[in-house]
Scaffold this motif. Structure first.
Motif, PDB file in Angstrom:
ATOM      1  N   LYS A  57       0.813  -1.216   0.000  1.00  0.00           N
ATOM      2  CA  LYS A  57       0.000   0.000   0.000  1.00  0.00           C
ATOM      3  C   LYS A  57       0.851   1.273   0.000  1.00  0.00           C
ATOM      4  O   LYS A  57       0.321   2.387  -0.118  1.00  0.00           O
ATOM      5  CB  LYS A  57      -0.968  -0.018   1.183  1.00  0.00           C
ATOM      6  CG  LYS A  57      -2.068  -1.075   1.045  1.00  0.00           C
ATOM      7  CD  LYS A  57      -3.059  -1.014   2.181  1.00  0.00           C
ATOM      8  CE  LYS A  57      -4.157  -2.059   2.011  1.00  0.00           C
ATOM      9  NZ  LYS A  57      -5.054  -1.737   0.875  1.00  0.00           N
ATOM     10  N   PHE A  58       2.166   1.130   0.146  1.00  0.00           N
ATOM     11  CA  PHE A  58       3.055   2.284   0.104  1.00  0.00           C
ATOM     12  C   PHE A  58       3.533   2.575  -1.324  1.00  0.00           C
ATOM     13  O   PHE A  58       4.336   3.476  -1.540  1.00  0.00           O
ATOM     14  CB  PHE A  58       4.252   2.071   1.022  1.00  0.00           C
ATOM     15  CG  PHE A  58       3.891   2.110   2.484  1.00  0.00           C
ATOM     16  CD1 PHE A  58       4.011   3.282   3.214  1.00  0.00           C
ATOM     17  CD2 PHE A  58       3.417   0.978   3.130  1.00  0.00           C
ATOM     18  CE1 PHE A  58       3.673   3.322   4.553  1.00  0.00           C
ATOM     19  CE2 PHE A  58       3.073   1.006   4.475  1.00  0.00           C
ATOM     20  CZ  PHE A  58       3.191   2.184   5.186  1.00  0.00           C
ATOM     21  N   GLY A  59       3.036   1.775  -2.273  1.00  0.00           N
ATOM     22  CA  GLY A  59       3.391   1.996  -3.673  1.00  0.00           C
ATOM     23  C   GLY A  59       2.173   1.820  -4.551  1.00  0.00           C
ATOM     24  O   GLY A  59       1.065   2.217  -4.178  1.00  0.00           O
ATOM     25  N   ASP A  60       2.372   1.236  -5.714  1.00  0.00           N
ATOM     26  CA  ASP A  60       1.280   0.981  -6.661  1.00  0.00           C
ATOM     27  C   ASP A  60       0.660  -0.374  -6.327  1.00  0.00           C
ATOM     28  O   ASP A  60       1.104  -1.410  -6.795  1.00  0.00           O
ATOM     29  CB  ASP A  60       1.832   1.003  -8.089  1.00  0.00           C
ATOM     30  CG  ASP A  60       0.753   0.754  -9.141  1.00  0.00           C
ATOM     31  OD1 ASP A  60      -0.451   0.877  -8.806  1.00  0.00           O
ATOM     32  OD2 ASP A  60       1.117   0.414 -10.282  1.00  0.00           O
ATOM     33  N   TYR A  61      -0.375  -0.343  -5.498  1.00  0.00           N
ATOM     34  CA  TYR A  61      -0.981  -1.577  -4.982  1.00  0.00           C
ATOM     35  C   TYR A  61      -1.672  -2.342  -6.111  1.00  0.00           C
ATOM     36  O   TYR A  61      -2.580  -1.838  -6.764  1.00  0.00           O
ATOM     37  CB  TYR A  61      -1.993  -1.241  -3.892  1.00  0.00           C
ATOM     38  CG  TYR A  61      -2.520  -2.444  -3.139  1.00  0.00           C
ATOM     39  CD1 TYR A  61      -1.939  -2.837  -1.945  1.00  0.00           C
ATOM     40  CD2 TYR A  61      -3.604  -3.175  -3.611  1.00  0.00           C
ATOM     41  CE1 TYR A  61      -2.415  -3.943  -1.233  1.00  0.00           C
ATOM     42  CE2 TYR A  61      -4.094  -4.269  -2.920  1.00  0.00           C
ATOM     43  CZ  TYR A  61      -3.501  -4.648  -1.733  1.00  0.00           C
ATOM     44  OH  TYR A  61      -3.986  -5.735  -1.036  1.00  0.00           O
ATOM     45  N   ASP A  62      -1.221  -3.583  -6.317  1.00  0.00           N
ATOM     46  CA  ASP A  62      -1.808  -4.456  -7.343  1.00  0.00           C
ATOM     47  C   ASP A  62      -1.800  -5.874  -6.788  1.00  0.00           C
ATOM     48  O   ASP A  62      -0.749  -6.503  -6.661  1.00  0.00           O
ATOM     49  CB  ASP A  62      -0.976  -4.378  -8.630  1.00  0.00           C
ATOM     50  CG  ASP A  62      -1.560  -5.227  -9.764  1.00  0.00           C
ATOM     51  OD1 ASP A  62      -2.405  -6.106  -9.480  1.00  0.00           O
ATOM     52  OD2 ASP A  62      -1.155  -5.025 -10.931  1.00  0.00           O
ATOM     53  N   ALA A 183       6.898  -4.070  -0.881  1.00  0.00           N
ATOM     54  CA  ALA A 183       7.150  -2.706  -1.342  1.00  0.00           C
ATOM     55  C   ALA A 183       7.838  -2.693  -2.702  1.00  0.00           C
ATOM     56  O   ALA A 183       7.523  -1.879  -3.569  1.00  0.00           O
ATOM     57  CB  ALA A 183       8.003  -1.963  -0.310  1.00  0.00           C
ATOM     58  N   ILE A 184       8.769  -3.623  -2.916  1.00  0.00           N
ATOM     59  CA  ILE A 184       9.517  -3.659  -4.176  1.00  0.00           C
ATOM     60  C   ILE A 184       8.605  -3.946  -5.361  1.00  0.00           C
ATOM     61  O   ILE A 184       8.658  -3.261  -6.387  1.00  0.00           O
ATOM     62  CB  ILE A 184      10.655  -4.697  -4.095  1.00  0.00           C
ATOM     63  CG1 ILE A 184      11.787  -4.176  -3.208  1.00  0.00           C
ATOM     64  CG2 ILE A 184      11.204  -5.025  -5.496  1.00  0.00           C
ATOM     65  CD1 ILE A 184      12.852  -5.209  -2.907  1.00  0.00           C
ATOM     66  N   VAL A 185       7.746  -4.964  -5.253  1.00  0.00           N
ATOM     67  CA  VAL A 185       6.882  -5.303  -6.395  1.00  0.00           C
ATOM     68  C   VAL A 185       5.816  -4.238  -6.623  1.00  0.00           C
ATOM     69  O   VAL A 185       5.186  -4.208  -7.692  1.00  0.00           O
ATOM     70  CB  VAL A 185       6.222  -6.688  -6.232  1.00  0.00           C
ATOM     71  CG1 VAL A 185       7.273  -7.778  -6.086  1.00  0.00           C
ATOM     72  CG2 VAL A 185       5.233  -6.715  -5.084  1.00  0.00           C
ATOM     73  N   SER A 186       5.619  -3.351  -5.642  1.00  0.00           N
ATOM     74  CA  SER A 186       4.675  -2.241  -5.801  1.00  0.00           C
ATOM     75  C   SER A 186       5.376  -0.972  -6.280  1.00  0.00           C
ATOM     76  O   SER A 186       4.766   0.106  -6.314  1.00  0.00           O
ATOM     77  CB  SER A 186       3.963  -1.969  -4.466  1.00  0.00           C
ATOM     78  OG  SER A 186       3.264  -3.111  -4.039  1.00  0.00           O
TER      79      SER A 186
END
Length: 321
Positions: A57-62, A183-186
């Motif tokens: 949720k700290f990046g591009d949540y997918d 976080a990395i995959v987002s």
């Protein structure tokens, strides 16, 4: 927010992860699938998937990218449980018969290998090379931690430093990886990844120290396995190390704990640890790791995800089973 609310907020995505876990454990060999599903049906808190999803949720949540990490890491965790139960000759886990107890050692060992292979299959779908590099190092260190635990069995002369290094490798690393890889995959900022990784390390340390405390203080019913299991197997944990600092208790524990210890001697050793300040000192240490986890998160912008991660860390460090 309470932990139940946290899980409720992630209910749909966790249900999807659970479905994917079940899918990955299907096999053309019925014995493998039956044994693997036996462990899955025993349940669990699915802490690692929750850490993954919240970190995302700290990046591009997918969810379709995150589920690869969540499912893969949970499968690695499950594989280690199956193998650990064989090594420890454990009969119950989470209140249910272990795979080893239900199917025997041979089936259990190959089931653990099968689950690990399925984890690698899922994780191969992660597109970021950095994630695979981090994960391979973590798995190697987890194996080192397990070997170090075997090396230190029944050793009352081991240092606090050795204990902390061992539990980081055995347990904290997988929680640390859950936060970092989520976080990395987002595609989170590198500073965010580093912060979440540090948070995961502190939360993972608090988790294992609490687990070691519960082995002495929880009821067998709540724990889902007999209390004092670590000491019965010769695994010297932090409450024992603190109890050993008292000269009188040190002398008595050295007489009681050995590869030839009897059930009565183990029971007496457990009583000595509980009578000492070892439990309180261990809890203080877990609390300090939780404080470090909170400080790490404080550097991130305020958000519901940040609050949820802290609530989850407090839960793992204060749980009663």
């Amino acid at each position: 927010m309470v932990v139940a609310d946290l899980y409720a907020d992630l209910e749909l995505d966790l249900a999807y992860v659970e479905e994917r876990l079940r899918d990955q454990l299907r096999s053309s060999q019925p014995a493998l699938e039956h044994a693997a599903i036996h462990l899955l049906q025993a349940g669990g808190k699915r802490l690692r998937p929750v850490f993954v999803l919240l970190a995302g949720k700290f990046g591009d949540y997918d969810i379709h990218r995150l589920e690869k990490v969540a499912v893969g890491l949970e499968l690695i965790h499950m594989a280690t449980l199956v193998h650990d139960d064989v090594i420890d000759n454990a009969e119950t886990r989470r209140g249910n018969p272990t795979v080893k107890a239900h199917f025997g050692n041979r089936v259990a060992m190959y089931t653990g290998d099968f689950i690990f292979a399925q984890a690698l299959s899922v994780l191969s779908g992660i597109s970021q090379p950095r994630a695979h590099h981090i994960l391979s190092i973590a798995i190697e260190r987890m194996c080192v931690g397990e070997i170090e635990q075997i090396r230190d069995l029944y050793s009352l002369q081991q240092s606090f430093r050795n204990y902390l290094k061992r539990i980081r490798r055995k347990t904290a690393l997988l929680i640390e990886m859950s936060c970092a890889l989520g976080a990395i995959v987002s595609d989170s900022d590198s500073n965010v990844v580093s912060t979440l990784r540090r948070f995961g390390y502190y939360a993972g340390m608090a988790f294992q120290i609490t687990d070691d405390i519960l082995d002495f203080t929880a009821s067998a019913e709540r724990l889902g396995k007999p209390i004092g299991g670590d000491l019965r197997q010769g695994n010297i944990t932090i409450p024992v190390l603190f109890a050993l600092q008292d000269a009188k208790r040190n002398a008595e524990l050295n007489q009681l704990i050995s590869p030839t210890q009897t059930p009565d001697q183990v029971s007496r050793a457990i009583a000595i640890v509980k009578e000492s300040g070892g439990i309180t000192s261990a809890q203080d240490l877990a609390d300090r790791y939780l404080q470090k986890a909170e400080c790490a998160l404080a550097s991130l912008p305020s958000s519901p995800a940040r609050d949820s991660l802290m609530e989850l860390a407090k839960f793992v460090g204060k749980r009663d089973h």
